[in-house]
Design a protein around this motif. Structure first.
Motif, PDB file in Angstrom:
ATOM      1  N   LEU A  28      14.038  78.995  -0.273  1.00 17.97           N
ATOM      2  CA  LEU A  28      14.205  79.907   0.911  1.00 17.97           C
ATOM      3  C   LEU A  28      13.712  80.936   0.434  1.00 17.97           C
ATOM      4  O   LEU A  28      13.165  81.852   1.326  1.00 17.97           O
ATOM      5  N   THR A  29      14.019  81.454  -0.992  1.00 21.11           N
ATOM      6  CA  THR A  29      12.905  82.985  -1.323  1.00 21.11           C
ATOM      7  C   THR A  29      11.603  82.444  -1.298  1.00 21.11           C
ATOM      8  O   THR A  29      10.639  83.679  -1.081  1.00 21.11           O
ATOM      9  N   LEU A  49      10.038  80.365   0.565  1.00 21.37           N
ATOM     10  CA  LEU A  49       9.637  81.067   2.735  1.00 21.37           C
ATOM     11  C   LEU A  49       9.414  82.271   3.141  1.00 21.37           C
ATOM     12  O   LEU A  49       8.659  82.586   3.788  1.00 21.37           O
ATOM     13  N   SER A  50      10.037  83.080   2.315  1.00 23.23           N
ATOM     14  CA  SER A  50      10.470  84.364   3.215  1.00 23.23           C
ATOM     15  C   SER A  50       9.284  85.520   2.192  1.00 23.23           C
ATOM     16  O   SER A  50       8.369  86.110   2.837  1.00 23.23           O
ATOM     17  N   ARG A  51       9.557  85.071   0.777  1.00 24.71           N
ATOM     18  CA  ARG A  51       7.879  85.533   0.249  1.00 24.71           C
ATOM     19  C   ARG A  51       6.681  85.497   1.558  1.00 24.71           C
ATOM     20  O   ARG A  51       5.932  86.045   1.482  1.00 24.71           O
ATOM     21  N   GLU A  68       6.681  85.054   4.201  1.00 22.21           N
ATOM     22  CA  GLU A  68       6.657  85.444   5.423  1.00 22.21           C
ATOM     23  C   GLU A  68       6.017  86.921   5.483  1.00 22.21           C
ATOM     24  O   GLU A  68       5.247  87.243   6.513  1.00 22.21           O
ATOM     25  N   ASN A  69       6.590  87.499   4.355  1.00 27.46           N
ATOM     26  CA  ASN A  69       6.011  88.463   4.123  1.00 27.46           C
ATOM     27  C   ASN A  69       4.862  88.822   3.521  1.00 27.46           C
ATOM     28  O   ASN A  69       4.278  90.295   4.315  1.00 27.46           O
ATOM     29  N   ARG A  97       8.608  82.649  11.252  1.00 28.06           N
ATOM     30  CA  ARG A  97      10.036  81.743  11.177  1.00 28.06           C
ATOM     31  C   ARG A  97      10.855  81.547  12.344  1.00 28.06           C
ATOM     32  O   ARG A  97      10.235  82.795  13.586  1.00 28.06           O
ATOM     33  N   ARG A 133      14.097  81.908  13.800  1.00 27.16           N
ATOM     34  CA  ARG A 133      15.556  82.150  14.257  1.00 27.16           C
ATOM     35  C   ARG A 133      16.390  80.953  15.327  1.00 27.16           C
ATOM     36  O   ARG A 133      17.963  81.161  15.152  1.00 27.16           O
ATOM     37  N   HIS A 179      16.919  77.420   9.925  1.00 29.49           N
ATOM     38  CA  HIS A 179      15.633  78.331  10.446  1.00 29.49           C
ATOM     39  C   HIS A 179      14.316  77.487  10.670  1.00 29.49           C
ATOM     40  O   HIS A 179      14.565  76.874   9.057  1.00 29.49           O
ATOM     41  N   TYR A 209      10.237  76.730   9.754  1.00 33.16           N
ATOM     42  CA  TYR A 209       9.209  77.763   9.747  1.00 33.16           C
ATOM     43  C   TYR A 209       7.844  76.943   9.984  1.00 33.16           C
ATOM     44  O   TYR A 209       7.353  75.730   9.675  1.00 33.16           O
TER      45      TYR A 209
END
Lengths: 124, 315
Positions: free
Chosen positions: A42-43, A45-47, A49-50, A56, A58, A63, A65
């Motif tokens: 998850l970490t 994936l959110s990096r 995404e940033n 993502r 929701r 969620h 991806y």
């Protein structure tokens, strides 16, 4: 740093290889040989995404991806940066050889023949 | 006007004028830099440094001339007047405006360099990050190591950096890999590693900053183009010590030629003369010239010393 970058690469490869969007659990299953924690996935994936590489969805509880763009699109943009001598990135990288005009290409072809002839001569 | 001030003005303006116009034009056309590229690089750096200093020195000494014939003493008097509460530091309007102009030029020079470094660093960092994500593994059957981009156009480039924060990277397209045999590939890698090891990006950086700061001086643009070319020659020479020069030449001809073929409208950087010159130079290396090397170093040293030495109050 290096490990994180390598993990990002692996997760992007999984997402690009998949036909549909994936949950973090799907990604973990695809990388099961690495024995990763769900929070790690998850970490990362959110990096991603940033960085704009992953989008993502929701709407579901878990969620989903998917890659924002195909790999080709990113490669094409890198190539534009690499080949465009007028861009800001010109200073950021050094090209091995610039493109040439057709006349110069003809002269280069002659030079190439000469180089190959010498290599054969030297190589025996 | 005092004779001493006049001398300083004449010398600094002459140096500034020569270094912004005719000298770079002559050096760009000269043939010896291809024989002694490292010495020519030092000379370009001296021209850039001395040219910048001379322009600023000429403007400053003219601005401060009414206060004292010696610019350094005049600068002291100017600072003293400012502290004493005189808003123009004892100068008339015209000289004060000139002083502000010289100050703005210095600030621009001083500000553009860090800004250029920052921008370049950011662009490179983004690029490197993305390369890391989209690149394919280096084919196990080929020598060396690098990053592979899946693209038909033959291109090779390197992303400089320090090992601590983002290691340097060499990037090949699949199109480039397909064009090169193993010997050529090793030669190209040696060339790119020469760039990375000697940090040629840092040598090129000030020239990029000068172009950004003063794009309207032809000498500044010439300096940037020539320096980029000389850095290629230096990397070719270094690669030729460990790799086969003929293989490097054929690699250059293949990649330069095929990239041109892929863009028939010539939309890309058209500096093919550089590629052709490099290929010929690798096949028939011009003799080294100790005499030109010594002359270049002597000229570089003289240039750097000239503007500051006429400013000293000992004359």
């Amino acid at each position: 740093m290096a490990r994180l970058g390598e993990l990002e690469h692996a997760i992007m490869d999984v997402l690009w290889a998949s036909d549909s969007s994936m949950t973090a659990r799907d990604v973990r299953d695809a990388l099961s040989d690495r024995d990763l924690a769900a929070t790690t996935i998850l970490t990362v994936l959110s990096r991603l995404e940033n960085k704009g590489l992953v989008t993502r969805d929701r709407s579901a509880r878990a969620h989903r991806y998917r890659p924002t763009d195909a790999r080709d699109v990113h490669v094409a943009s890198l190539m534009r940066q690499a080949l465009d001598s007028a861009s800001n990135t010109d200073a950021a990288l050094a090209r091995f050889a610039d493109a040439v005009t057709p006349e110069e290409a003809a002269a280069l072809a002659g030079a190439l023949d000469e180089a190959m002839r010498r290599r054969r001569a030297e190589g025996g | 006007m005092h004779l001493h001030t006049l001398t300083i003005l004449l010398v600094t303006s002459a140096v500034a004028f020569a270094l912004l116009g005719p000298v770079p034009a002559m050096l760009e056309r000269a043939r010896w830099p291809s024989r002694e590229p490292r010495a020519a690089l030092i000379l370009w750096q001296a021209i850039g440094l001395a040219g910048g200093v001379a322009v600023l020195a000429a403007a400053m000494s003219l601005a401060l001339a009414p206060l004292h014939p010696s610019p350094l003493i005049a600068a002291g008097a100017f600072a003293g007047n400012l502290f004493a509460g005189d808003p123009t530091g004892g100068l008339g309007v015209a000289h004060f405006v000139l002083f502000l102009f010289a100050l703005a030029m210095s600030a621009r020079l001083a500000g553009v360099l860090p800004m250029t470094i920052w921008r370049t660093w950011q662009a490179r960092h983004r690029h490197r990050d993305l390369v890391g994500l989209v690149s394919r593994p280096w084919p196990a059957s080929r020598p060396g190591h690098g990053h592979v981009l899946d693209h038909p156009v033959a291109a090779v480039y390197c992303l400089p950096g320090r090992a601590v924060r983002g290691a340097p990277r060499v990037v090949f397209t699949t199109g480039a890999l397909a064009q090169l045999d193993d010997t050529e590939l090793s030669a190209v890698l040696a060339h790119e590693h020469a760039h990375l090891t000697e940090r040629h990006d840092l040598v090129a950086m000030p020239f990029l900053a000068w172009v950004t700061a003063f794009p309207w001086f032809p000498g500044v643009r010439r300096a940037r183009v020539s320096v980029a070319m000389l850095l290629e020659l230096v990397a070719d020479d270094r690669a030729a010590t460990t790799a086969d020069p003929a293989a490097l030449a054929s690699a250059l001809a293949r990649i330069g030629g095929s990239a041109g073929a892929a863009t028939p409208d010539g939309a890309l950087a058209i500096t093919g003369a550089g590629v052709l010159l490099r290929v010929r130079r690798l096949l028939d290396p011009p003799p080294r010239s100790p005499r030109w090397r010594a002359t270049a170093y002597l000229m570089a040293a003289t240039l750097v010393m000239l503007p500051p030495s006429v400013m000293l109050p000992v004359w």
